[in-house]
Design an enzyme around this catalytic site. Structure first.
Site: not given
Ligand code: 13P
Length: 257
Positions: A101, A171
């Site tokens: 992450h 992400e």
């Molecule tokens: P948000 O949905 O708060 O933008 O965060 C995304 C995230 O980091 C999920 O791992």
């Protein structure tokens, strides 16, 4: 790409809630809401990546979802302080883990550590969600080749047979924790790049087994569009998974329930 019949809806609790009592209350509340719609949804229809310390209690309570970790160690059993290995997570009740992450990368995780984490986690039979995403985009599209390189490096120690237990979450760092998600078009373009990287590693047949998620400012309003138009098999959700009502609304919208 093989579409799952069910979407993969993953919540990331990050450092919430403040204590175990609140975590248990959350799980009881979401299970109750889920039960009221259960004929429209599978027996277990969501995943929650929770603070490690809550895993054993939460996994006992959670009837309709899978419980997992937000990170895992890639070192072998023995003499390393302050970290948790996959077999320990499994024995506590975790069925999956996130790896890489952006908030873990920001704490100094190296590509080498990540590749060991992914390989060990998969060998240990934890469903493994590798997160990748660019910090910013450039007009020339260099971020796409950088993302492909990141995927290839992170998976460099994984054997082919373990690809069916791997998920990749796209992400974009610029879309996490803000108010502007990627567009479904931007998402789709990266899904293609991720699949190209996977195919270059193991060939198209193994690459097809990998499911891809989108994460970054997912809300109940935009959730379904990523699955319908963004080319992904599911979602990785931060803030909206930390509230029972909004998480359940997203789950329901993805199942059409
Ligand atoms: P948000 O949905 O708060 O933008 O965060 C995304 C995230 O980091 C999920 O791992």
């Amino acid at each position: 790409m093989t579409k799952r019949t069910s979407p993969i809806i993953v919540g990331n609790w990050k450092t919430t809630p403040a204590n175990l009592n609140q975590a248990i209350k959350f799980i009881k509340a979401i299970d109750k809401k889920y039960s009221s719609k259960k004929n429209k949804m599978p027996k277990k229809g969501f995943y929650l990546a929770v603070p490690e310390i809550f895993i054993s209690e939460i996994s006992k309570e959670c009837v309709h979802g899978y419980v997992g970790s937000q990170n895992v160690s890639g070192v072998s059993i023995g003499q390393t302080t302050g970290t948790t290995i996959p077999s320990q997570l499994l024995s506590a009740g975790a069925t999956f883990t996130l790896i890489g992450h952006s908030e873990v990368r920001a704490q100094g995780e190296t590509a080498d550590q990540r590749s060991h984490k992914v390989a060990l986690s998969l060998q240990s039979k934890l469903l493994t969600i590798l997160c990748v995403g660019e910090h910013k985009r450039d007009k020339e599209g260099k971020y796409l080749s950088e993302l492909e390189e990141d995927v290839r490096k992170s998976l460099s120690l994984v054997s082919r047979n373990n690809f069916n237990n791997l998920i990749i979450a796209y992400e974009p760092v610029w879309a996490i924790g803000g108010d502007t998600p990627a567009t479904t078009h931007e998402c789709f373009e990266v899904v293609i790049a991720i699949r190209r990287a996977l195919a270059s590693l193991v060939g198209i047949d193994y690459a097809k087994k990998v499911h891809v998620l989108y994460g970054g400012t997912v809300t109940k309003e935009n959730a379904l569009s990523f699955i319908q138009e963004g080319g992904v098999d599911g979602l990785l959700i931060g803030r909206a998974s930390q509230d029972v009502v909004s998480f359940m609304e997203i789950i329901s919208s993805c199942y059409g329930a």
